[in-house]
Design an enzyme around this catalytic site. Structure first.
Site, PDB file in Angstrom:
ATOM      1  N   ARG A  14       0.260  -1.000  -0.564  1.00  0.00           N
ATOM      2  CA  ARG A  14       0.470   0.388   0.076  1.00  0.00           C
ATOM      3  C   ARG A  14       0.830   1.333  -0.017  1.00  0.00           C
ATOM      4  O   ARG A  14       0.126   2.578  -0.559  1.00  0.00           O
ATOM      5  CB  ARG A  14      -1.116   0.165   1.385  1.00  0.00           C
ATOM      6  CG  ARG A  14      -2.030  -0.570   1.017  1.00  0.00           C
ATOM      7  CD  ARG A  14      -2.246  -2.503   0.572  1.00  0.00           C
ATOM      8  NE  ARG A  14      -2.971  -2.748   0.716  1.00  0.00           N
ATOM      9  CZ  ARG A  14      -3.610  -3.539   1.452  1.00  0.00           C
ATOM     10  NH1 ARG A  14      -3.645  -3.799   2.381  1.00  0.00           N
ATOM     11  NH2 ARG A  14      -5.561  -4.408   1.241  1.00  0.00           N
ATOM     12  N   ASP A  30       0.364  -6.694  -3.510  1.00  0.00           N
ATOM     13  CA  ASP A  30      -0.927  -6.646  -3.161  1.00  0.00           C
ATOM     14  C   ASP A  30      -2.154  -5.845  -4.258  1.00  0.00           C
ATOM     15  O   ASP A  30      -0.915  -5.851  -4.917  1.00  0.00           O
ATOM     16  CB  ASP A  30      -1.525  -5.728  -1.708  1.00  0.00           C
ATOM     17  CG  ASP A  30      -2.922  -6.181  -1.662  1.00  0.00           C
ATOM     18  OD1 ASP A  30      -4.009  -5.777  -1.870  1.00  0.00           O
ATOM     19  OD2 ASP A  30      -3.095  -6.578   0.150  1.00  0.00           O
ATOM     20  N   HIS A  54      -7.059 -10.183  -3.648  1.00  0.00           N
ATOM     21  CA  HIS A  54      -5.715  -8.259  -3.474  1.00  0.00           C
ATOM     22  C   HIS A  54      -4.635  -9.240  -4.780  1.00  0.00           C
ATOM     23  O   HIS A  54      -3.633  -8.553  -4.167  1.00  0.00           O
ATOM     24  CB  HIS A  54      -5.036  -8.936  -2.340  1.00  0.00           C
ATOM     25  CG  HIS A  54      -5.885  -8.572  -1.244  1.00  0.00           C
ATOM     26  ND1 HIS A  54      -5.940  -7.217  -1.150  1.00  0.00           N
ATOM     27  CD2 HIS A  54      -6.933  -9.551  -0.184  1.00  0.00           C
ATOM     28  CE1 HIS A  54      -6.933  -7.280   0.013  1.00  0.00           C
ATOM     29  NE2 HIS A  54      -7.409  -8.097   0.729  1.00  0.00           N
ATOM     30  N   GLU A  73     -10.035 -11.949   1.978  1.00  0.00           N
ATOM     31  CA  GLU A  73     -10.781 -11.268   1.387  1.00  0.00           C
ATOM     32  C   GLU A  73     -11.384 -11.092  -0.360  1.00  0.00           C
ATOM     33  O   GLU A  73     -10.813 -10.391  -0.979  1.00  0.00           O
ATOM     34  CB  GLU A  73     -10.242  -9.615   1.235  1.00  0.00           C
ATOM     35  CG  GLU A  73     -10.342  -9.686   2.423  1.00  0.00           C
ATOM     36  CD  GLU A  73     -10.496  -8.216   3.122  1.00  0.00           C
ATOM     37  OE1 GLU A  73     -10.505  -7.718   4.410  1.00  0.00           O
ATOM     38  OE2 GLU A  73      -8.805  -7.742   2.487  1.00  0.00           O
ATOM     39  N   TYR A 113      -4.188  -5.071  15.727  1.00  0.00           N
ATOM     40  CA  TYR A 113      -3.821  -4.545  14.482  1.00  0.00           C
ATOM     41  C   TYR A 113      -3.626  -2.913  14.682  1.00  0.00           C
ATOM     42  O   TYR A 113      -4.372  -2.793  14.954  1.00  0.00           O
ATOM     43  CB  TYR A 113      -5.436  -4.648  13.764  1.00  0.00           C
ATOM     44  CG  TYR A 113      -5.218  -5.793  12.344  1.00  0.00           C
ATOM     45  CD1 TYR A 113      -4.839  -7.395  12.672  1.00  0.00           C
ATOM     46  CD2 TYR A 113      -6.214  -5.830  11.190  1.00  0.00           C
ATOM     47  CE1 TYR A 113      -5.215  -8.253  11.472  1.00  0.00           C
ATOM     48  CE2 TYR A 113      -6.477  -6.447  10.315  1.00  0.00           C
ATOM     49  CZ  TYR A 113      -5.829  -7.768  10.855  1.00  0.00           C
ATOM     50  OH  TYR A 113      -6.219  -9.121   9.921  1.00  0.00           O
ATOM     51  N   THR A 134      -0.737  -1.217   5.573  1.00  0.00           N
ATOM     52  CA  THR A 134      -0.044   0.656   5.463  1.00  0.00           C
ATOM     53  C   THR A 134      -0.882   2.269   4.080  1.00  0.00           C
ATOM     54  O   THR A 134      -0.283   2.445   4.157  1.00  0.00           O
ATOM     55  CB  THR A 134       0.959   1.093   5.279  1.00  0.00           C
ATOM     56  OG1 THR A 134       1.239   0.152   3.679  1.00  0.00           O
ATOM     57  CG2 THR A 134       2.298   0.313   5.953  1.00  0.00           C
ATOM     58  N   GLU A 135      -2.494   1.158   4.312  1.00  0.00           N
ATOM     59  CA  GLU A 135      -2.816   2.107   3.841  1.00  0.00           C
ATOM     60  C   GLU A 135      -2.722   3.845   3.912  1.00  0.00           C
ATOM     61  O   GLU A 135      -2.710   4.360   2.640  1.00  0.00           O
ATOM     62  CB  GLU A 135      -4.190   1.175   3.690  1.00  0.00           C
ATOM     63  CG  GLU A 135      -4.574   0.652   3.190  1.00  0.00           C
ATOM     64  CD  GLU A 135      -4.704  -0.516   3.472  1.00  0.00           C
ATOM     65  OE1 GLU A 135      -4.110  -0.643   4.837  1.00  0.00           O
ATOM     66  OE2 GLU A 135      -5.913  -1.180   3.292  1.00  0.00           O
TER      67      GLU A 135
HETATM   68  C1  ACM Z   1      -6.877  -8.993   6.779  1.00  0.00           C
HETATM   69  O1  ACM Z   1      -6.644  -7.943   7.351  1.00  0.00           O
HETATM   70  N1  ACM Z   1      -7.450  -8.891   5.225  1.00  0.00           N
HETATM   71  C2  ACM Z   1      -5.307 -10.402   5.963  1.00  0.00           C
END
Ligand code: ACM
Length: 634
Positions: free
Chosen positions: A172, A201, A275, A351, A442, A489-490
């Site tokens: 990111r 990603d 991703h 995701e 997180y 790190t967005e």
């Molecule tokens: C994640 O936070 N998508 C693993």
């Protein structure tokens, strides 16, 4: 009589001062600490001796740290000693049986220092502890003055878990080779031993794959934008792709070696099949949906409906029904496996937006041919083929907990991120688990109120992080390898902000993963990390002072007025506030109980004081924001 009293008082005070031992503020807390009297004092003549050749590099590292900070020409040598001479710091390997893996014993006397470990890793951690026992000036990169003394102490120590990690997302935002080395240095000081390197990603492919050059000539670059990532305007096709970068294979070998010298393994992650926009932009034929793609530049392209599957506005996944994808992944994994000595490769698996798979004729054919009853099983088919490729290159597979969906081969390990539940399920199915739940670990989440932090969709206070327990009651502890904090790190544009996000929450995670569970104590932890802050200042490492920011809790009183409650994160703070736009100090009212916000106030300012001194930051909270949170229409 008065004189006798005075004498007794003085004598008592002297005794007290003499017998009081210095407070040690070690993070993570060691298993056992026995303090003695007095100090070892380091001077220009202090020698460092490695008793075995295999410890030579560590002895040199220690000598270098000391000479940088002190300006002394401290040197090291290799020599087998029967007795440690005066004014010597000796490091020695003990027979493997006497100390647990990564464990060490540190004995500081007023004469000398002896550090023993069963492995060089143990010695490395003993050195980290020893450095924390020196005055904070030891953190200085250039010569400074201090009384270079270490309190007399005997420490016996070893970690609770063998997997103590932090994940760094370099897709990111890109972090240079030097940034990554600094990140590794900072991890090492708190005894982490694993860097999970999120290398690919949607926003950038960051690892050179020599057989697939477009991954980095195309996939590593996007449009340079600043502001709130995820809300950027959509790039136009002609905008230059100038933001990004990647690590050459030489860079990677250099970083792997650098990490190894600090007892840190590197777990590479190639995040597929979701991703994968950067990969698909480089090789569009890997998608189930033919078209032209570009690396995401931070504009919105996915929707997260609550409780539902992710919904992609653009197809960012590799196509499990396309044999070219498996040939592609074989090339990628072959090169990755050669670069990283660590036993695992992380395959991502999180995701995946499957709305484009749903419509794909190729996926329908695959389902018929392989008798896959739903898209979970399609994903599982893909992941199982990934595992075969990874195993064929001599590595084991680990992935985010979605890899459990539709069934998983037993040798794969699972990284549990969607809270602890999936980790518990995986462990019961016989998979080794690494715990890294959003609710505790997180590190991209905000550490304080959104008015104080770059906005992220969730918060994680230090206090909550410190409550992380990697082994749920229902799970066999031998199935839990350990845990890690994850730094996405967005909203993290540079290394300074990465440090701010990691520290001090990283210290909480370090302590949870290293120290005995029964030693955990929030107030004691706060005291110790506050003693770490001046050390980080000297080391020029940024950290968040968010533990001094109060939380705001609101209640609607009536259709236009709001009651606000201030909740400090730590004890002993005095919260001074104003509603008149002026800057409060300690002469302003101190918060005692919930306050009715004055009818015409527009701004509430709050600052924390301790012992008559301001600490932390001024919080500027718009009253309109408080009313909004209370559900008052404005
Ligand atoms: C994640 O936070 N998508 C693993």
């Amino acid at each position: 009589m008065k004189k006798i009293l005075l004498f007794l008082t003085l004598a008592f005070a002297t005794c007290l001062a003499y017998s009081q031992k210095p407070v040690l503020s070690l993070v993570p807390q060691p298993v056992s600490v026995t303090q003695g009297d007095g100090y070892f004092v380091l001077n220009a003549d202090t020698r460092i001796v490695a008793m075995q050749q295999s410890l030579d590099t560590l002895a040199k590292q220690l000598a270098l740290r000391i000479s940088h900070a002190t300006g002394y020409k401290t040197s090291s040598r290799v020599q087998l000693l029967k007795m440690v001479p005066r004014n010597t710091i000796a490091i020695a390997l003990s027979p493997a049986s006497s100390l647990p893996a990564e464990g060490y014993e540190l004995e500081v006397s007023s004469n000398n220092i002896l550090l023993r470990g069963s492995t060089p890793a143990g010695i490395f951690y003993g050195i980290q502890t020893l450095l924390q026992l020196f005055p904070k000036e030891i953190e200085s990169a250039s010569p400074t003055t201090a009384k270079w003394q270490v309190p007399v102490v005997k420490i016996s120590d070893h970690p609770r878990f063998g997997w103590r990690g932090i994940m760094l997302d370099v897709s990111r935002h890109f972090f240079s080779k030097q940034d990554v080395k600094t990140f590794i240095d900072n991890m090492a000081r708190y005894k982490f031993n694993l860097l999970h390197w999120h290398l690919t990603d949607d926003q950038g492919w960051r690892i050179e794959i020599k057989s697939l050059p477009k991954l980095t000539s195309v996939g590593a670059w996007r449009v340079d934008k600043t502001g709130t990532f995820g809300k950027f305007s959509a790039p136009t096709p002609d905008e230059p792709r100038t933001y990004g970068g990647f690590y050459t294979q030489d860079d990677i070998r250099e970083i792997v070696q650098y990490a190894k010298e600090r007892n840190i393994n590197i777990l590479p992650e190639i995040d597929v099949p979701g991703h994968s926009m950067a990969a698909v932009a480089s090789y569009p034929e890997l998608s189930c949906t033919p078209g032209t793609y570009s690396v995401n530049s931070g504009e919105q392209f996915m929707i997260w409906p609550s409780g539902g599957h992710f919904y992609g506005l653009i197809d960012n996944s590799l196509c499990p029904a396309n044999e070219k994808v498996y040939a592609f992944m074989d090339k990628v994994i072959t090169e990755v496996a050669q670069l990283f000595p660590f036993e695992y490769i992380h395959i991502g698996g999180d995701e995946t937006a499957r709305n484009f798979w749903e419509k794909s004729e190729a996926i329908k054919e695959l389902m018929q041919r392989e008798k896959l009853k739903d898209l979970d099983e399609v994903q599982s088919y893909f992941i199982k083929r990934m595992e075969k490729i990874i195993n064929a290159r001599g590595k084991k597979m680990i992935g985010w907990d979605e890899i459990l969906q539709g069934g998983l081969a037993p040798n794969a390990a699972v990284m549990s991120w969607r809270n602890m539940k999936h980790g518990a399920i995986a462990a019961k199915q016989g998979h080794q688990v690494v715990m890294t739940p959003t609710e505790f670990a997180y590190l991209d989440y905000m550490q304080s109120d959104v008015v104080m932090e770059p906005p992220v969709y969730a918060s994680l206070r230090l206090k909550k992080t410190y409550q992380f327990e990697p082994v749920p009651d229902s799970v066999d502890p031998s199935m839990v390898k350990g845990g890690q904090g994850n730094l996405w790190t967005e909203q993290v544009y540079n290394l300074r902000q990465a440090q701010y996000m990691v520290w001090p929450r990283g210290m909480a995670i370090a302590e949870i993963l290293w120290s005995p569970k029964e030693k955990r104590n929030w107030n004691g932890f706060v005291t110790r990390i506050e003693a770490q802050f001046p050390r980080l200042d000297v080391a020029k490492i940024k950290y968040a002072p968010s533990l001094y920011d109060a939380d705001f809790k609101v209640k609607k009183k009536d259709s236009s007025s709001v009651i606000v409650e201030l909740i400090p994160e730590i004890d002993g703070l005095s919260l001074h506030y104003s509603f008149d736009n002026s800057y409060p100090d300690e002469f302003y009212p101190a918060y005692k109980e919930p306050l009715l916000v004055p009818k015409d106030a527009v701004l509430m300012r709050v600052i924390s004081y301790r012992n008559g001194k301001p600490i932390g930051r001024m919080i500027n909270m718009p009253v309109a924001e408080l009313k909004k949170r209370a559900g008052i229409k404005q």
